[in-house]
Scaffold this motif. Sequence first.
Motif, PDB file in Angstrom:
ATOM      1  N   THR A   5       0.908  -1.197   0.065  1.00  0.00           N
ATOM      2  CA  THR A   5       0.155   0.013   0.013  1.00  0.00           C
ATOM      3  C   THR A   5       0.911   1.172  -0.143  1.00  0.00           C
ATOM      4  O   THR A   5       0.596   2.150  -0.740  1.00  0.00           O
ATOM      5  N   LEU A   6       1.992   1.275   1.027  1.00  0.00           N
ATOM      6  CA  LEU A   6       2.640   2.375   0.736  1.00  0.00           C
ATOM      7  C   LEU A   6       3.484   2.537  -0.303  1.00  0.00           C
ATOM      8  O   LEU A   6       3.659   3.701  -0.701  1.00  0.00           O
ATOM      9  N   PHE A   7       4.066   1.454  -1.013  1.00  0.00           N
ATOM     10  CA  PHE A   7       4.744   1.581  -2.246  1.00  0.00           C
ATOM     11  C   PHE A   7       3.828   2.068  -3.161  1.00  0.00           C
ATOM     12  O   PHE A   7       4.159   2.967  -4.155  1.00  0.00           O
ATOM     13  N   GLY A   8       2.548   1.613  -3.324  1.00  0.00           N
ATOM     14  CA  GLY A   8       1.444   2.080  -4.306  1.00  0.00           C
ATOM     15  C   GLY A   8       1.249   3.581  -4.215  1.00  0.00           C
ATOM     16  O   GLY A   8       1.077   4.516  -5.206  1.00  0.00           O
ATOM     17  N   ILE A  59       1.410  24.030  -2.231  1.00  0.00           N
ATOM     18  CA  ILE A  59       0.399  23.190  -3.054  1.00  0.00           C
ATOM     19  C   ILE A  59       0.203  22.307  -2.478  1.00  0.00           C
ATOM     20  O   ILE A  59       1.127  21.216  -2.182  1.00  0.00           O
ATOM     21  N   THR A  60      -1.086  21.928  -1.952  1.00  0.00           N
ATOM     22  CA  THR A  60      -1.386  20.772  -1.411  1.00  0.00           C
ATOM     23  C   THR A  60      -2.243  19.875  -2.429  1.00  0.00           C
ATOM     24  O   THR A  60      -3.269  20.225  -2.895  1.00  0.00           O
ATOM     25  N   GLU A  61      -1.929  18.570  -2.388  1.00  0.00           N
ATOM     26  CA  GLU A  61      -2.585  17.628  -3.493  1.00  0.00           C
ATOM     27  C   GLU A  61      -3.215  16.336  -2.523  1.00  0.00           C
ATOM     28  O   GLU A  61      -2.353  16.223  -1.741  1.00  0.00           O
ATOM     29  N   SER A  62      -4.440  16.150  -3.159  1.00  0.00           N
ATOM     30  CA  SER A  62      -4.938  15.159  -2.059  1.00  0.00           C
ATOM     31  C   SER A  62      -5.996  14.453  -2.746  1.00  0.00           C
ATOM     32  O   SER A  62      -6.366  14.879  -4.041  1.00  0.00           O
ATOM     33  N   GLY A  63      -6.238  13.311  -2.470  1.00  0.00           N
ATOM     34  CA  GLY A  63      -7.403  12.407  -3.197  1.00  0.00           C
ATOM     35  C   GLY A  63      -7.324  11.090  -2.561  1.00  0.00           C
ATOM     36  O   GLY A  63      -6.868  10.836  -1.395  1.00  0.00           O
ATOM     37  N   VAL A  64      -7.573  10.145  -3.146  1.00  0.00           N
ATOM     38  CA  VAL A  64      -7.760   8.638  -2.822  1.00  0.00           C
ATOM     39  C   VAL A  64      -7.107   7.563  -3.840  1.00  0.00           C
ATOM     40  O   VAL A  64      -7.076   8.036  -5.023  1.00  0.00           O
ATOM     41  N   ILE A  65      -6.592   6.517  -3.472  1.00  0.00           N
ATOM     42  CA  ILE A  65      -5.649   5.747  -4.357  1.00  0.00           C
ATOM     43  C   ILE A  65      -6.627   4.368  -4.266  1.00  0.00           C
ATOM     44  O   ILE A  65      -6.770   3.978  -3.211  1.00  0.00           O
ATOM     45  N   ASN A  69      -7.666  -5.747  -3.572  1.00  0.00           N
ATOM     46  CA  ASN A  69      -7.434  -6.840  -2.639  1.00  0.00           C
ATOM     47  C   ASN A  69      -7.939  -7.987  -3.278  1.00  0.00           C
ATOM     48  O   ASN A  69      -9.269  -8.423  -2.998  1.00  0.00           O
ATOM     49  N   PRO A  70      -7.376  -9.186  -3.894  1.00  0.00           N
ATOM     50  CA  PRO A  70      -7.963 -10.309  -4.143  1.00  0.00           C
ATOM     51  C   PRO A  70      -8.002 -11.380  -3.193  1.00  0.00           C
ATOM     52  O   PRO A  70      -7.078 -11.420  -2.127  1.00  0.00           O
ATOM     53  N   THR A  71      -9.018 -12.267  -3.214  1.00  0.00           N
ATOM     54  CA  THR A  71      -9.199 -13.161  -1.960  1.00  0.00           C
ATOM     55  C   THR A  71      -9.574 -14.541  -2.502  1.00  0.00           C
ATOM     56  O   THR A  71     -10.424 -14.535  -3.650  1.00  0.00           O
ATOM     57  N   SER A  88     -11.825  -7.270  -3.952  1.00  0.00           N
ATOM     58  CA  SER A  88     -12.471  -5.878  -3.465  1.00  0.00           C
ATOM     59  C   SER A  88     -11.707  -4.876  -3.578  1.00  0.00           C
ATOM     60  O   SER A  88     -10.466  -5.109  -3.826  1.00  0.00           O
ATOM     61  N   THR A  89     -12.154  -3.587  -3.692  1.00  0.00           N
ATOM     62  CA  THR A  89     -11.400  -2.470  -3.657  1.00  0.00           C
ATOM     63  C   THR A  89     -11.591  -1.683  -2.490  1.00  0.00           C
ATOM     64  O   THR A  89     -12.789  -1.391  -2.100  1.00  0.00           O
ATOM     65  N   SER A  90     -10.421  -1.316  -2.053  1.00  0.00           N
ATOM     66  CA  SER A  90     -10.694  -0.310  -0.794  1.00  0.00           C
ATOM     67  C   SER A  90      -9.730   1.185  -1.459  1.00  0.00           C
ATOM     68  O   SER A  90      -9.167   1.000  -2.260  1.00  0.00           O
TER      69      SER A  90
END
Length: 124
Positions: A5-8, A59-65, A69-71, A88-90
Amino acid sequence: MRSKTLFGLAAVLVSLAGCASQIMQGYVGKSITEPMLDYGKPTGVFDLPDGTRAFQWNITESGVIPITNPTTSNIYGSGGWATVTSTSTSYQPYSQECVYTLVAKPGGEDWTVTGFRKPRLACE
């Protein structure tokens, strides 16, 4: 999983920022008014010992990634054992503040951009 997650997140942040140095290089030789029209009033202005002036924008950039997650599960039914894979996607929120600095020299009643300070790698 956390390291993936951190690498992504780091990879996306670098790609979102794009090529900041190329954008900043585009202002060299132009009036400081040009980046002000694009990014608004600088958040900081500093006179430097050599007579030039530094103009900074935070400048602040924000959003979601999205993180997929395959199960995989083994189930037993009337036909015997089977393997089922679902996904599933988080969404991992991110926010990053970057400081961009252009340096300019006085020229009449205006300032002409002569260079810039390269932003930190994550903001590049």
